[in-house]
Design a protein around this motif. Sequence first.
Motif, PDB file in Angstrom:
ATOM      1  N   ARG B 120       0.834  -1.207   0.000  1.00 34.63           N
ATOM      2  CA  ARG B 120       0.000   0.000   0.000  1.00 34.63           C
ATOM      3  C   ARG B 120       0.870   1.258   0.000  1.00 34.63           C
ATOM      4  NH1 ARG B 120      -1.506   3.916   2.490  1.00 34.63           N
ATOM      5  NH2 ARG B 120      -0.141   3.435   4.254  1.00 34.63           N
ATOM      6  N   ARG B 121       1.932   1.200   0.800  1.00 31.89           N
ATOM      7  CA  ARG B 121       2.849   2.324   0.912  1.00 31.89           C
ATOM      8  C   ARG B 121       3.475   2.664  -0.453  1.00 31.89           C
ATOM      9  NH1 ARG B 121       3.115   6.411   4.258  1.00 31.89           N
ATOM     10  NH2 ARG B 121       4.321   7.598   2.750  1.00 31.89           N
ATOM     11  N   ARG B 122       3.890   1.623  -1.156  1.00 31.22           N
ATOM     12  CA  ARG B 122       4.510   1.878  -2.463  1.00 31.22           C
ATOM     13  C   ARG B 122       3.523   2.532  -3.417  1.00 31.22           C
ATOM     14  NH1 ARG B 122       8.987  -2.621  -3.862  1.00 31.22           N
ATOM     15  NH2 ARG B 122       9.539  -3.130  -1.727  1.00 31.22           N
ATOM     16  N   ILE B 123       2.281   2.040  -3.380  1.00 26.26           N
ATOM     17  CA  ILE B 123       1.263   2.625  -4.244  1.00 26.26           C
ATOM     18  C   ILE B 123       1.009   4.075  -3.833  1.00 26.26           C
ATOM     19  CG2 ILE B 123      -1.166   2.507  -4.901  1.00 26.26           C
ATOM     20  CD1 ILE B 123      -0.977  -0.541  -4.627  1.00 26.26           C
ATOM     21  N   GLN B 124       0.904   4.296  -2.540  1.00 24.35           N
ATOM     22  CA  GLN B 124       0.649   5.662  -2.082  1.00 24.35           C
ATOM     23  C   GLN B 124       1.771   6.607  -2.509  1.00 24.35           C
ATOM     24  OE1 GLN B 124       0.048   6.146   2.142  1.00 24.35           O
ATOM     25  NE2 GLN B 124      -0.353   8.341   1.958  1.00 24.35           N
ATOM     26  N   ASP B 125       3.017   6.154  -2.394  1.00 24.32           N
ATOM     27  CA  ASP B 125       4.135   7.007  -2.821  1.00 24.32           C
ATOM     28  C   ASP B 125       3.977   7.414  -4.281  1.00 24.32           C
ATOM     29  OD1 ASP B 125       5.171   6.858  -0.323  1.00 24.32           O
ATOM     30  OD2 ASP B 125       6.763   5.429  -0.791  1.00 24.32           O
ATOM     31  N   ARG B 126       3.587   6.436  -5.099  1.00 22.35           N
ATOM     32  CA  ARG B 126       3.409   6.740  -6.521  1.00 22.35           C
ATOM     33  C   ARG B 126       2.268   7.727  -6.726  1.00 22.35           C
ATOM     34  NH1 ARG B 126       3.125   8.577 -10.485  1.00 22.35           N
ATOM     35  NH2 ARG B 126       3.313   7.816 -12.654  1.00 22.35           N
ATOM     36  N   LEU B 127       1.207   7.563  -5.961  1.00 24.80           N
ATOM     37  CA  LEU B 127       0.061   8.466  -6.101  1.00 24.80           C
ATOM     38  C   LEU B 127       0.445   9.879  -5.672  1.00 24.80           C
ATOM     39  CD1 LEU B 127      -2.855   6.211  -4.753  1.00 24.80           C
ATOM     40  CD2 LEU B 127      -2.170   6.609  -7.133  1.00 24.80           C
ATOM     41  N   GLU B 128       1.261   9.974  -4.632  1.00 24.16           N
ATOM     42  CA  GLU B 128       1.677  11.306  -4.191  1.00 24.16           C
ATOM     43  C   GLU B 128       2.531  11.991  -5.253  1.00 24.16           C
ATOM     44  OE1 GLU B 128       3.432  10.975  -0.348  1.00 24.16           O
ATOM     45  OE2 GLU B 128       1.492  10.766   0.654  1.00 24.16           O
ATOM     46  N   ARG B 129       3.384  11.184  -5.866  1.00 31.78           N
ATOM     47  CA  ARG B 129       4.181  11.751  -6.950  1.00 31.78           C
ATOM     48  C   ARG B 129       3.254  12.249  -8.057  1.00 31.78           C
ATOM     49  NH1 ARG B 129       7.659   7.650  -9.992  1.00 31.78           N
ATOM     50  NH2 ARG B 129       6.629   8.437 -11.869  1.00 31.78           N
ATOM     51  N   ALA B 130       2.185  11.470  -8.292  1.00 31.70           N
ATOM     52  CA  ALA B 130       1.235  11.857  -9.346  1.00 31.70           C
ATOM     53  C   ALA B 130       0.540  13.172  -9.002  1.00 31.70           C
ATOM     54  CB  ALA B 130       0.203  10.745  -9.539  1.00 31.70           C
ATOM     55  N   VAL B 131       0.259  13.366  -7.729  1.00 37.34           N
ATOM     56  CA  VAL B 131      -0.369  14.635  -7.337  1.00 37.34           C
ATOM     57  C   VAL B 131       0.605  15.782  -7.586  1.00 37.34           C
ATOM     58  CG1 VAL B 131      -1.282  15.956  -5.406  1.00 37.34           C
ATOM     59  CG2 VAL B 131      -1.895  13.551  -5.648  1.00 37.34           C
ATOM     60  N   GLU B 132       1.862  15.566  -7.230  1.00 35.31           N
ATOM     61  CA  GLU B 132       2.863  16.611  -7.479  1.00 35.31           C
ATOM     62  C   GLU B 132       3.005  16.894  -8.966  1.00 35.31           C
ATOM     63  OE1 GLU B 132       6.395  15.174  -5.648  1.00 35.31           O
ATOM     64  OE2 GLU B 132       5.501  15.111  -3.645  1.00 35.31           O
ATOM     65  N   ASP B 133       2.903  15.828  -9.757  1.00 39.50           N
ATOM     66  CA  ASP B 133       3.036  15.995 -11.205  1.00 39.50           C
ATOM     67  C   ASP B 133       1.808  16.651 -11.837  1.00 39.50           C
ATOM     68  OD1 ASP B 133       5.381  14.671 -10.859  1.00 39.50           O
ATOM     69  OD2 ASP B 133       4.760  12.817 -11.847  1.00 39.50           O
ATOM     70  N   GLY B 134       0.761  16.830 -11.049  1.00 40.73           N
ATOM     71  CA  GLY B 134      -0.483  17.301 -11.636  1.00 40.73           C
ATOM     72  C   GLY B 134      -1.228  16.194 -12.358  1.00 40.73           C
ATOM     73  N   ASP B 135      -0.772  14.968 -12.125  1.00 35.82           N
ATOM     74  CA  ASP B 135      -1.338  13.801 -12.780  1.00 35.82           C
ATOM     75  C   ASP B 135      -2.639  13.380 -12.079  1.00 35.82           C
ATOM     76  OD1 ASP B 135      -1.604  11.513 -14.224  1.00 35.82           O
ATOM     77  OD2 ASP B 135      -0.029  10.417 -13.167  1.00 35.82           O
ATOM     78  N   LEU B 136      -2.707  13.682 -10.802  1.00 30.60           N
ATOM     79  CA  LEU B 136      -3.941  13.501 -10.023  1.00 30.60           C
ATOM     80  C   LEU B 136      -4.290  14.872  -9.438  1.00 30.60           C
ATOM     81  CD1 LEU B 136      -3.353  10.149  -8.071  1.00 30.60           C
ATOM     82  CD2 LEU B 136      -4.952  10.553  -9.945  1.00 30.60           C
ATOM     83  N   PRO B 137      -5.582  15.094  -9.189  1.00 29.54           N
ATOM     84  CA  PRO B 137      -5.996  16.416  -8.692  1.00 29.54           C
ATOM     85  C   PRO B 137      -5.335  16.731  -7.356  1.00 29.54           C
ATOM     86  CG  PRO B 137      -7.904  15.069  -9.284  1.00 29.54           C
ATOM     87  CD  PRO B 137      -6.721  14.182  -9.349  1.00 29.54           C
ATOM     88  N   PRO B 138      -5.003  17.975  -7.110  1.00 32.58           N
ATOM     89  CA  PRO B 138      -4.474  18.336  -5.797  1.00 32.58           C
ATOM     90  C   PRO B 138      -5.523  18.045  -4.725  1.00 32.58           C
ATOM     91  CG  PRO B 138      -4.998  20.303  -7.084  1.00 32.58           C
ATOM     92  CD  PRO B 138      -5.141  19.134  -8.001  1.00 32.58           C
ATOM     93  N   GLY B 139      -5.044  17.672  -3.555  1.00 33.69           N
ATOM     94  CA  GLY B 139      -5.981  17.341  -2.486  1.00 33.69           C
ATOM     95  C   GLY B 139      -6.441  15.903  -2.505  1.00 33.69           C
ATOM     96  N   THR B 140      -6.007  15.157  -3.519  1.00 31.16           N
ATOM     97  CA  THR B 140      -6.366  13.741  -3.569  1.00 31.16           C
ATOM     98  C   THR B 140      -5.872  13.032  -2.315  1.00 31.16           C
ATOM     99  OG1 THR B 140      -6.257  13.688  -5.984  1.00 31.16           O
ATOM    100  CG2 THR B 140      -6.036  11.583  -4.834  1.00 31.16           C
ATOM    101  N   ARG B 141      -6.768  12.298  -1.685  1.00 29.16           N
ATOM    102  CA  ARG B 141      -6.384  11.561  -0.482  1.00 29.16           C
ATOM    103  C   ARG B 141      -5.654  10.286  -0.902  1.00 29.16           C
ATOM    104  NH1 ARG B 141      -8.331  13.061   4.657  1.00 29.16           N
ATOM    105  NH2 ARG B 141      -7.065  11.270   5.280  1.00 29.16           N
ATOM    106  N   THR B 142      -4.369  10.402  -1.053  1.00 29.24           N
ATOM    107  CA  THR B 142      -3.605   9.241  -1.534  1.00 29.24           C
ATOM    108  C   THR B 142      -3.618   8.102  -0.520  1.00 29.24           C
ATOM    109  OG1 THR B 142      -1.576  10.170  -0.615  1.00 29.24           O
ATOM    110  CG2 THR B 142      -2.082  10.695  -2.896  1.00 29.24           C
ATOM    111  N   ASP B 143      -3.769   8.435   0.766  1.00 24.41           N
ATOM    112  CA  ASP B 143      -3.864   7.365   1.769  1.00 24.41           C
ATOM    113  C   ASP B 143      -5.152   6.564   1.574  1.00 24.41           C
ATOM    114  OD1 ASP B 143      -5.322   9.603   2.409  1.00 24.41           O
ATOM    115  OD2 ASP B 143      -4.937   9.491   4.562  1.00 24.41           O
ATOM    116  N   HIS B 144      -6.250   7.293   1.366  1.00 23.24           N
ATOM    117  CA  HIS B 144      -7.519   6.603   1.144  1.00 23.24           C
ATOM    118  C   HIS B 144      -7.485   5.805  -0.141  1.00 23.24           C
ATOM    119  CE1 HIS B 144     -10.060   9.542   3.843  1.00 23.24           C
ATOM    120  NE2 HIS B 144      -9.009   9.027   4.454  1.00 23.24           N
ATOM    121  N   LEU B 145      -6.963   6.425  -1.162  1.00 27.24           N
ATOM    122  CA  LEU B 145      -6.984   5.779  -2.471  1.00 27.24           C
ATOM    123  C   LEU B 145      -6.120   4.516  -2.474  1.00 27.24           C
ATOM    124  CD1 LEU B 145      -8.252   6.038  -5.179  1.00 27.24           C
ATOM    125  CD2 LEU B 145      -6.482   7.670  -5.865  1.00 27.24           C
TER     126      LEU B 145
END
Lengths: 195, 195
Positions: B120-145
């Motif tokens: 889960r942690r590895r996935i979350q790290d990738r999702l956070e990077r995606a938020v920084e990249d603008g790849d996911l909307p800002p404010g996305t709850r990467t922990d929940h996702l």
Amino acid sequence: MAGRPRSFDRDVALATAVEQFWRHGYEETSVASLTAAMGVSPPSLYAAFGDKHRLFEEASATYFRSTCEAVDRALELPTARDAVARILDDAARAHTRAGTPSGCLMLTEPRLAAQRDELRRRIQDRLERAVEDGDLPPGTRTDHLSAFLVAVLRGMSGCARDGGSTEDVLAIAHTAMAALPSSPGAECDDASAPR
Amino acid sequence: MAGRPRSFDRDVALATAVEQFWRHGYEETSVASLTAAMGVSPPSLYAAFGDKHRLFEEASATYFRSTCEAVDRALELPTARDAVARILDDAARAHTRAGTPSGCLMLTEPRLAAQRDELRRRIQDRLERAVEDGDLPPGTRTDHLSAFLVAVLRGMSGCARDGGSTEDVLAIAHTAMAALPSSPGAECDDASAPR
DNA sequence: AGGATTGCATAGCGAGCGTTACGTTATGCT
DNA sequence: AGCATAACGTAACGCTCGCTATGCAATCCT
């Protein structure tokens, strides 16, 4: 015709068996631990319930019945979205309720695949009704969606069993709601890209 | 200094142990069944691997390592959406692959909660990077996702274990993709799904 | 060759499993 | 009261569990 009365309440003993199976699963629950928890000697247990396997069947049927009551009540809500949200929310709370084992017996126990499919079937029926009502878009794959929801419920149960808090499990439930297709009249809230 | 050489390949025996634990789970796998499947006598098994518990730890670590390789490769894909789609797709196929046990050891076995959280942690790290990249909307709850995604993977594993086909499990994966928030510039409908 | 070392196979350990035989105790019927 | 009935507690059954003591077989080093 009558003999010595049984010294324990069969229903209470059965409820205790449910709790044991729920907490530890079928294989990890020994007859010795059952008799200890139920306060019943082995011969009495066998006289009252048959054998371990039949006791489990009776216990899981009891569990299934009470679970389905809550599910069916949720499925009566006016929209499919409300119904699904209620089921997921209820499950998240039930799976992490203090005083009961974590997770869900029906969703966790390998031998209860038939009950899981029955649950899925009930959800699918409700979703199909929702499609007919125009509550879900026509063409919605209710089979896929119901399988997805059962998978999410299962994941929620597993999360709870791993020690997840109510909030952890609720977060999963909340996130899963986004996978429901929006009703035909709903607006697309992504303003930047009108297709 | 040297004695009789061991008559079996340790790695092959370990792989066989992985398969047994994967198929039956830790508790349901007996040392007797392990020795039979591995073609190794009990004393040799204990000499080579310690005891049942340490053998399981080594086996599950092996399984975890190879699983993470596939996951990490998927996480390198350009967008989070692609990465998640790939992970889910890979999982659906792996969980129903002929010749290997159904489902996923790491996602099924109760004792592997730590590995699940690492995933889960590895996935979350990738999702956070995606938020920084603008790849996911800002404010996305990467922990929940990320928790949601692990829950879905778990549900997929369970579905496979209940006898679900590749298509059944893929349908869950496909449906789950709709729960990903669309990227800021994306269109409204969900075109991307596991291939 | 001879000794040291290491893995092998057989066979069995104590503990726990699901289950039951046996003798006792508590009830209703006559 | 006395009998039939049924549930009780104790104790044990055969079996499998994870694990190991014992003696034989195969290797390297000198």
